[in-house]
Design an enzyme around this catalytic site. Sequence first.
Site, PDB file in Angstrom:
ATOM      1  N   LYS A 255       0.844  -1.194   0.000  1.00 39.56           N
ATOM      2  CA  LYS A 255       0.000   0.000   0.000  1.00 39.56           C
ATOM      3  C   LYS A 255       0.881   1.246   0.000  1.00 39.56           C
ATOM      4  CE  LYS A 255      -4.039  -1.779   2.484  1.00 39.56           C
ATOM      5  NZ  LYS A 255      -5.010  -1.651   1.382  1.00 39.56           N
ATOM      6  N   ARG A 329     -10.413 -11.464   1.113  1.00 39.90           N
ATOM      7  CA  ARG A 329     -11.254 -12.481   0.462  1.00 39.90           C
ATOM      8  C   ARG A 329     -10.641 -13.876   0.582  1.00 39.90           C
ATOM      9  NH1 ARG A 329     -11.016  -9.339  -5.172  1.00 39.90           N
ATOM     10  NH2 ARG A 329     -10.893  -7.624  -3.687  1.00 39.90           N
TER      11      ARG A 329
HETATM   12  N1  BES Z   1      -8.303  -3.686   3.786  1.00 38.12           N
HETATM   13  C1  BES Z   1      -8.380  -3.297   2.426  1.00 38.12           C
HETATM   14  C2  BES Z   1      -9.666  -2.524   2.080  1.00 38.12           C
HETATM   15  C3  BES Z   1      -9.866  -1.180   2.719  1.00 38.12           C
HETATM   16  C4  BES Z   1      -9.536  -0.041   2.025  1.00 38.12           C
HETATM   17  C5  BES Z   1     -10.428  -1.061   3.957  1.00 38.12           C
HETATM   18  C6  BES Z   1      -9.754   1.199   2.596  1.00 38.12           C
HETATM   19  C7  BES Z   1     -10.642   0.189   4.545  1.00 38.12           C
HETATM   20  C8  BES Z   1     -10.308   1.309   3.849  1.00 38.12           C
HETATM   21  C9  BES Z   1      -8.335  -4.516   1.513  1.00 38.12           C
HETATM   22  O1  BES Z   1      -7.611  -5.596   1.991  1.00 38.12           O
HETATM   23  C10 BES Z   1      -7.709  -4.081   0.230  1.00 38.12           C
HETATM   24  O2  BES Z   1      -6.596  -3.670   0.272  1.00 38.12           O
HETATM   25  N2  BES Z   1      -8.439  -4.178  -0.870  1.00 38.12           N
HETATM   26  C11 BES Z   1      -7.935  -3.801  -2.134  1.00 38.12           C
HETATM   27  C12 BES Z   1      -8.453  -4.783  -3.150  1.00 38.12           C
HETATM   28  C13 BES Z   1      -7.845  -4.643  -4.499  1.00 38.12           C
HETATM   29  C14 BES Z   1      -6.371  -4.974  -4.435  1.00 38.12           C
HETATM   30  C15 BES Z   1      -8.539  -5.544  -5.465  1.00 38.12           C
HETATM   31  C16 BES Z   1      -8.456  -2.405  -2.464  1.00 38.12           C
HETATM   32  O3  BES Z   1      -9.596  -2.084  -2.121  1.00 38.12           O
HETATM   33  O4  BES Z   1      -7.700  -1.623  -3.015  1.00 38.12           O
HETATM   34 ZN    ZN Z   2      -5.554  -5.509   1.521  1.00 37.01          ZN
END
Ligand code: BES
Ligand code: ZN
Length: 475
Positions: A255, A329
Site C-alpha cells: 500500500k 477475500r
Molecule cells: N483492507 C483493504 C480494504 C480497505 C480499504 C479497507 C480502505 C478500509 C479502507 C483490503 O484488503 C484491500 O486492500 N483491498 C484492495 C483490493 C484490491 C487490491 C482488489 C483495495 O480495495 O484496493
Molecule cells: Zn488488503
Amino acid sequence: MIIQSKYEHIKDAKHAVMHPVYKEKYACSKISGILDYDFTGQIDKDLGKVTKIHTLGKLDYQYIYFVGLGYKDEATPHSLKEAFAAALKEIKEDHLVIDLKRALTDTLTFDVIAESFTESALLALYDYKKVGHDSSTTFELLAKEDVKAAIEKGSIMANAINRARTLANTPSNLLTPLDLEQEALKLFEKENVEMTFLDNAKLQEMKAGGILGVNKGSALEARLIVLKYNGNGDEDYTALIGKGVTFDTGGYSLKPAASMVNMKTDMHGAASVLAAFEVIVKKKMKANVYCIIPTTENMISGDAYKVDDVLTMLNGKTVEITNTDAEGRLILADALTHAQSLNITRMVDVATLTGACVVGLGGDHTGVWANDEAFYKAFSDASEKSSELTWRMPLHNVFNKPLKSSIVADMVNSAAPKGGGANVAASFLSEFVNDDVAWIHLDIAGTSFTKETTPLTPKGATGVMVRTLANLFDV
Ligand code: BES
Ligand code: ZN
Ligand code: ZN
C-alpha cells in the site's frame, strides 16, 4: 459511569435534573410558577438542544437542563438516543437525575426511554483513552417503575459496541491475532459457549491455504477462531464470520504510505461479529449461532506470499494471486468453507474488504450482497430497526467472469477490468458458497471508521453492524 433506576422522588435530586421536552408540550408552567419567572419562551425544543435554568434556591436542586426532543409524533428510540447523546456532550455534571416521564409517548415507554438513555450515555461518552478507567459520573433514571432490566439491556448492547470500537482502535502492536484469541477466551470462558482455536499446525493439517498463504509473511501465527452458542435446542445454526486482519500492509502489492494509515482497523469485521455474538450470548437469545474469525496480519518478509503464487484453498479450489492486497477475500473464503462444514444453513460475513465500496457508497452505508431473498429481508428489517444504513449491491455472474482468467489456477484473487471492485470481491466470495446456504456479505470498509464525531459516534472505529447483527436474532 453508573446508571441506576430511581423510583419516583425528584425532590432528593442532589444537584441537577434533566428535563426532556417535546415541541408540542407547553413547557413547565408549574416550574415557572415555583421559580417565579417565565422562562418557557427561552427553551429550545429542537432535537438535542440544551437550555440550562438556575433554580435560584427555590427547588432542592440547583439546575434544570431542558433537553429538546423534537416533535412528539416523530420520536423514535433512535431520535431519543441522538437527543440524549447531543445533550450529554454539553451537560458536564457528575450527578444527574433524568426525569423520564417527560419523554413518554404511546410507544416510548419507561423501559424504552431508559434503554435509549443508557445506550446513548455509554456510546456518546466513549473515549478510547479512558477505557478501563471507570468514571464515577452517576445518572439516575427517575421513573414510576423499576427500569433496572432496561438499563441492563441497554448496557449490554452499548458495552458490546464499545468493545468493538476498542478492539478496532487498538494498534496492531497491541492487538495481534493471539490477542484476539485471548479476548474471545476472556469474554466467553464463563458463558455457554464452546470455543475452538485452530492454530497454524491445525490449519496446515486441514489445508487452509487461503489463511496460511496470507499469514506467510507475518512473524505471528494465524488463528481460525470458532465460537459456538446453543440457545435454541436443535434449530439450524447461523454463522457470523468476520475478517480479522490485524494489520494490512498490502503485502508485496504494498500500500502507498497514506493508504496504510489506519489499517489496524482491518479487523473491524472480526470485532463486529465478536461483539454481536457477545450480545446474543449475554442476552441469552433463543438462537443457535457460530462466530468464526480468521485472523492474521498481512505483512512482507522473505517468506511472504507473492504475486503469481498459486494457493490451494480449504475447499480445494486453486487461486492465482494477482494482488497480495486482496487478502481479505482469501482468509474469508477459507472461513466460509469451514463454516459450511459445520452444518449451518445461513451465514453472514463482515469485512473491511474494498476501497471500491468506499468510493461507491461513501462512509454512511454498509454494502450488502445477498443470495437469498428471505434472509435479505430479515437482515434489512434488522438494519432498519437498528438505524444502521445499508444498501444492497449486485451479486451477478458478470462479476465472476473476470476472476476466471487464470491459465494456471481456477481463479485469480483480483481482476476488475470494468471497475466494480466491491462487486467482484463479493463474487470471489460467492465462489466459496454452496447453493443451499443463505449468505449475506457486508463490506464495512467505508462505515467502520469515521474522522468526524457525531452525537452517538466519537471519531475512530464506529462499532458498525454490531446492533444490526445482534437484532437479526432478537425476534
Ligand atoms: N483492507 C483493504 C480494504 C480497505 C480499504 C479497507 C480502505 C478500509 C479502507 C483490503 O484488503 C484491500 O486492500 N483491498 C484492495 C483490493 C484490491 C487490491 C482488489 C483495495 O480495495 O484496493
Ligand atoms: Zn488488503
Ligand atoms: Zn485488508
